[in-house]
Scaffold this active site. Structure first.
Site, PDB file in Angstrom:
ATOM      1  CB  ALA A 215       8.456   2.091   2.951  1.00 43.03           C
ATOM      2  CD  GLU A 216       5.748   4.578   7.488  1.00 40.50           C
ATOM      3  OE1 GLU A 216       5.944   5.077   8.597  1.00 40.50           O
ATOM      4  OE2 GLU A 216       6.494   3.714   6.967  1.00 40.50           O
ATOM      5  CG  ASN A 217       9.298   6.156   1.595  1.00 41.71           C
ATOM      6  OD1 ASN A 217       9.004   5.109   2.146  1.00 41.71           O
ATOM      7  ND2 ASN A 217      10.411   6.300   0.913  1.00 41.71           N
TER       8      ASN A 217
END
Length: 221
Positions: A49-51
């Site tokens: 996930a990008e976060n």
């Protein structure tokens, strides 16, 4: 009229077939988030996930959410064994350096050349680009899962995108509720049909020419 849950899951199930053991996988919001429900137990992958998560697990049981652990869409998730956290600059570094094997994204339009337009409708409120531009450019394989037409009945597979591009010539496979297309050097090829749909229906709802595979796979409902 929205799509039924079954159709959404049918598309997610077909997208799950693209995932192989050991891959690093990034999923967009919407239908792609249903993909993990359709992976066989034998397939072990790391969801990115990008976060800042590598090794994202399924949604937690109600009451067991961790307020500090969410996916890029802000929804609560869990962490698998061997998973880890990092800041988002490291997460984007993973994408940009080609560490993501496959990304499964939604889209507003895809062109016959594989151009992707999935981040903004001009004049509409938008949460931001997110990771779409990097993922489209740098993931080793880009799968788009989307409705065949928009809510006004206009085709979303088009000659040329009329919406602002996320990235050009990046999409490898398109999965809609009607059919599956591959995008190759020689153009757009229809390879699969979802029952009960026939070729003429797909032709009528697609905004560009496409070739038809000699062996069409029919996916039962």
């Amino acid at each position: 009229m929205g799509m039924g849950v079954d159709i959404r899951n049918q598309m997610a199930k077909r997208a799950a077939e693209e995932i192989q053991n050991g891959m690093v996988v990034n999923l967009g919001i919407g239908i792609p988030s249903l993909v993990p429900n359709h992976l066989s137990q034998k397939i072990q992958v790391m969801f990115h996930a990008e976060n800042g998560i590598m090794g994202m697990g399924p949604s937690p049981i109600k009451g067991n959410e961790d307020e500090n652990l969410c996916n890029a869409g802000g929804f609560p998730v869990t962490l698998t064994n061997g998973g880890s956290y990092c800041d988002s600059s490291i997460a984007f570094g993973m994408i940009r350096s080609g560490r993501v094997d496959i990304t499964i994204l939604g889209s507003l339009q895809v062109s016959q050349d594989g151009d992707l337009a999935n981040w903004i409708v001009p004049g509409k409120k938008v949460p931001g680009m997110g990771g779409a531009m990097e993922l489209a450019q740098k993931a080793k394989k880009v799968i788009v899962v989307m409705n065949h037409c928009d809510k006004h009945g206009h085709p979303k597979i088009v000659n040329r995108c009329t919406l602002p591009l996320t990235s050009s010539r990046c999409v490898d496979v398109i999965i809609t509720e009607l059919a599956v297309f591959k995008i190759t050097e020689t153009g757009l090829i229809l390879t699969e049909l979802f029952a009960p749909y026939k070729l003429d229906i797909v032709e009528g709802k697609t905004g560009c020419e496409f070739k038809v595979s000699e062996m069409i796979r029919n996916i039962p409902y």
